[in-house]
Scaffold this motif. Structure first.
Motif, PDB file in Angstrom:
ATOM      1  N   ALA A 261      -3.974  42.682  -4.104  1.00 52.94           N
ATOM      2  CA  ALA A 261      -3.000  43.342  -4.979  1.00 52.94           C
ATOM      3  C   ALA A 261      -2.217  42.306  -5.787  1.00 52.94           C
ATOM      4  CB  ALA A 261      -2.047  44.214  -4.162  1.00 52.94           C
ATOM      5  N   ASP A 262      -1.865  41.196  -5.164  1.00 52.69           N
ATOM      6  CA  ASP A 262      -1.163  40.132  -5.877  1.00 52.69           C
ATOM      7  C   ASP A 262      -2.078  39.471  -6.910  1.00 52.69           C
ATOM      8  OD1 ASP A 262       1.263  40.491  -4.553  1.00 52.69           O
ATOM      9  OD2 ASP A 262       0.678  39.162  -2.924  1.00 52.69           O
ATOM     10  N   ALA A 263      -3.355  39.329  -6.572  1.00 53.92           N
ATOM     11  CA  ALA A 263      -4.316  38.756  -7.515  1.00 53.92           C
ATOM     12  C   ALA A 263      -4.446  39.647  -8.754  1.00 53.92           C
ATOM     13  CB  ALA A 263      -5.673  38.571  -6.842  1.00 53.92           C
ATOM     14  N   ALA A 264      -4.514  40.946  -8.532  1.00 59.48           N
ATOM     15  CA  ALA A 264      -4.616  41.881  -9.655  1.00 59.48           C
ATOM     16  C   ALA A 264      -3.354  41.835 -10.518  1.00 59.48           C
ATOM     17  CB  ALA A 264      -4.852  43.301  -9.138  1.00 59.48           C
ATOM     18  N   GLY A 265      -2.204  41.766  -9.873  1.00 55.34           N
ATOM     19  CA  GLY A 265      -0.950  41.669 -10.617  1.00 55.34           C
ATOM     20  C   GLY A 265      -0.876  40.404 -11.456  1.00 55.34           C
ATOM     21  N   ALA A 266      -1.380  39.311 -10.914  1.00 52.52           N
ATOM     22  CA  ALA A 266      -1.397  38.052 -11.654  1.00 52.52           C
ATOM     23  C   ALA A 266      -2.320  38.143 -12.864  1.00 52.52           C
ATOM     24  CB  ALA A 266      -1.830  36.906 -10.745  1.00 52.52           C
ATOM     25  N   ALA A 267      -3.463  38.791 -12.707  1.00 55.09           N
ATOM     26  CA  ALA A 267      -4.397  38.940 -13.827  1.00 55.09           C
ATOM     27  C   ALA A 267      -3.735  39.711 -14.970  1.00 55.09           C
ATOM     28  CB  ALA A 267      -5.675  39.635 -13.370  1.00 55.09           C
ATOM     29  N   LEU A 268      -3.003  40.758 -14.625  1.00 57.01           N
ATOM     30  CA  LEU A 268      -2.299  41.546 -15.638  1.00 57.01           C
ATOM     31  C   LEU A 268      -1.190  40.712 -16.289  1.00 57.01           C
ATOM     32  CD1 LEU A 268      -1.991  44.275 -17.011  1.00 57.01           C
ATOM     33  CD2 LEU A 268      -0.478  44.963 -15.149  1.00 57.01           C
ATOM     34  N   ALA A 269      -0.399  40.025 -15.476  1.00 55.62           N
ATOM     35  CA  ALA A 269       0.690  39.202 -16.002  1.00 55.62           C
ATOM     36  C   ALA A 269       0.164  38.085 -16.900  1.00 55.62           C
ATOM     37  CB  ALA A 269       1.504  38.615 -14.851  1.00 55.62           C
ATOM     38  N   ALA A 270      -0.988  37.535 -16.564  1.00 58.10           N
ATOM     39  CA  ALA A 270      -1.542  36.401 -17.303  1.00 58.10           C
ATOM     40  C   ALA A 270      -1.933  36.749 -18.734  1.00 58.10           C
ATOM     41  CB  ALA A 270      -2.740  35.824 -16.555  1.00 58.10           C
ATOM     42  N   LEU A 271      -2.046  38.030 -19.043  1.00 55.84           N
ATOM     43  CA  LEU A 271      -2.361  38.421 -20.418  1.00 55.84           C
ATOM     44  C   LEU A 271      -1.298  37.934 -21.396  1.00 55.84           C
ATOM     45  CD1 LEU A 271      -3.634  42.062 -19.768  1.00 55.84           C
ATOM     46  CD2 LEU A 271      -5.009  40.028 -20.268  1.00 55.84           C
TER      47      LEU A 271
ATOM     48  N   GLY B 246       6.840  33.665 -14.031  1.00 59.64           N
ATOM     49  CA  GLY B 246       7.358  34.982 -13.673  1.00 59.64           C
ATOM     50  C   GLY B 246       6.568  35.744 -12.632  1.00 59.64           C
ATOM     51  N   TRP B 247       5.448  35.197 -12.179  1.00 56.29           N
ATOM     52  CA  TRP B 247       4.643  35.905 -11.170  1.00 56.29           C
ATOM     53  C   TRP B 247       5.310  35.796  -9.809  1.00 56.29           C
ATOM     54  CZ3 TRP B 247       1.510  33.882  -7.039  1.00 56.29           C
ATOM     55  CH2 TRP B 247       0.722  34.844  -6.419  1.00 56.29           C
ATOM     56  N   GLN B 248       5.423  36.934  -9.123  1.00 56.16           N
ATOM     57  CA  GLN B 248       5.997  36.988  -7.781  1.00 56.16           C
ATOM     58  C   GLN B 248       5.026  37.744  -6.877  1.00 56.16           C
ATOM     59  OE1 GLN B 248       8.865  35.673  -6.756  1.00 56.16           O
ATOM     60  NE2 GLN B 248       9.676  35.069  -8.727  1.00 56.16           N
ATOM     61  N   PRO B 249       4.466  37.111  -5.854  1.00 54.86           N
ATOM     62  CA  PRO B 249       3.552  37.844  -4.974  1.00 54.86           C
ATOM     63  C   PRO B 249       4.316  38.856  -4.111  1.00 54.86           C
ATOM     64  CG  PRO B 249       3.898  35.629  -4.136  1.00 54.86           C
ATOM     65  CD  PRO B 249       4.604  35.710  -5.454  1.00 54.86           C
TER      66      PRO B 249
ATOM     67  N   VAL C  36      -6.375  31.473 -20.273  1.00 51.40           N
ATOM     68  CA  VAL C  36      -5.686  31.223 -19.015  1.00 51.40           C
ATOM     69  C   VAL C  36      -6.749  31.241 -17.928  1.00 51.40           C
ATOM     70  CG1 VAL C  36      -3.962  32.057 -17.377  1.00 51.40           C
ATOM     71  CG2 VAL C  36      -3.585  32.336 -19.833  1.00 51.40           C
ATOM     72  N   LEU C  37      -6.804  30.188 -17.155  1.00 48.70           N
ATOM     73  CA  LEU C  37      -7.760  30.088 -16.057  1.00 48.70           C
ATOM     74  C   LEU C  37      -7.010  30.349 -14.757  1.00 48.70           C
ATOM     75  CD1 LEU C  37     -10.515  29.299 -14.836  1.00 48.70           C
ATOM     76  CD2 LEU C  37      -9.688  26.953 -14.814  1.00 48.70           C
ATOM     77  N   LEU C  38      -7.285  31.486 -14.116  1.00 44.03           N
ATOM     78  CA  LEU C  38      -6.630  31.824 -12.857  1.00 44.03           C
ATOM     79  C   LEU C  38      -7.472  31.289 -11.712  1.00 44.03           C
ATOM     80  CD1 LEU C  38      -5.493  35.476 -13.624  1.00 44.03           C
ATOM     81  CD2 LEU C  38      -4.240  33.340 -13.944  1.00 44.03           C
ATOM     82  N   ARG C  39      -6.873  30.432 -10.913  1.00 43.28           N
ATOM     83  CA  ARG C  39      -7.552  29.821  -9.765  1.00 43.28           C
ATOM     84  C   ARG C  39      -7.027  30.511  -8.507  1.00 43.28           C
ATOM     85  NH1 ARG C  39      -6.764  23.526 -10.601  1.00 43.28           N
ATOM     86  NH2 ARG C  39      -7.485  23.695  -8.482  1.00 43.28           N
ATOM     87  N   TYR C  40      -7.772  31.503  -8.052  1.00 44.64           N
ATOM     88  CA  TYR C  40      -7.342  32.312  -6.913  1.00 44.64           C
ATOM     89  C   TYR C  40      -7.567  31.602  -5.585  1.00 44.64           C
ATOM     90  CZ  TYR C  40      -7.110  36.307 -10.087  1.00 44.64           C
ATOM     91  OH  TYR C  40      -6.796  37.153 -11.111  1.00 44.64           O
ATOM     92  N   GLY C  41      -6.661  31.865  -4.649  1.00 50.01           N
ATOM     93  CA  GLY C  41      -6.877  31.446  -3.271  1.00 50.01           C
ATOM     94  C   GLY C  41      -7.883  32.393  -2.628  1.00 50.01           C
ATOM     95  N   LEU C  42      -8.050  32.273  -1.327  1.00 44.97           N
ATOM     96  CA  LEU C  42      -8.953  33.168  -0.597  1.00 44.97           C
ATOM     97  C   LEU C  42      -8.372  34.577  -0.640  1.00 44.97           C
ATOM     98  CD1 LEU C  42      -9.649  30.895   2.500  1.00 44.97           C
ATOM     99  CD2 LEU C  42     -11.194  31.370   0.600  1.00 44.97           C
TER     100      LEU C  42
END
Length: 138
Positions: A54-64, A119-122, A5-11
């Protein structure tokens, strides 16, 4: 076969980032000449997408648990610099640079519909509330 999974983060903004109240961006806006990157930031029509750390970290965990492929991890509101930069300057209690017009064609924000479909919700769905909340975070 493994998938990635390639997470493309915003700023990224929030504690520990350039855009935090004690970060390099705030220092540059306040006149600190050692923060050289500010010269590349223009208050124009260039659209950016943000995501709170915090949302970026949550997405990284969810992406597993997500299937492979690229996913944009950004808030719900891509915005031109002439909107977000004055709001950030106000939240950081520093002066904003003056606006200019124009942007390059490729300078645009990203959308998070694919991440939301997984399912990701910021917690911070827009930079507007996220920037303002930084004032209340020590």
């Amino acid at each position: 076969m493994e998938t990635a999974v390639l997470l493309r983060y915003g700023l990224l903004y929030g504690t520990g980032t350039w855009y935090a109240p004690d970060g390099a961006f705030a220092a540059a806006l306040a006149g600190d000449r050692s923060a050289r990157f500010l010269g590349t930031t223009v208050v124009n029509d260039t659209v950016s997408s943000f995501v709170h750390v915090a949302d970026a970290a949550g997405a990284a965990l969810a992406a597993l648990d997500w299937p492979g492929g690229p996913v944009n991890i950004v808030d719900d509101e891509p915005a031109p610099a002439h909107e977000w930069l004055p709001a950030l300057a106000k939240a950081l209690d520093v002066p904003a640079p003056g606006p200019v017009t124009g942007r390059r064609e490729w300078e645009r924000g990203a959308l998070n519909g694919f991440a939301r479909s997984r399912g990701w919700q910021p917690e911070w769905p827009t930079w507007r509330t996220g920037f303002a909340a930084q004032r209340d975070i020590p």
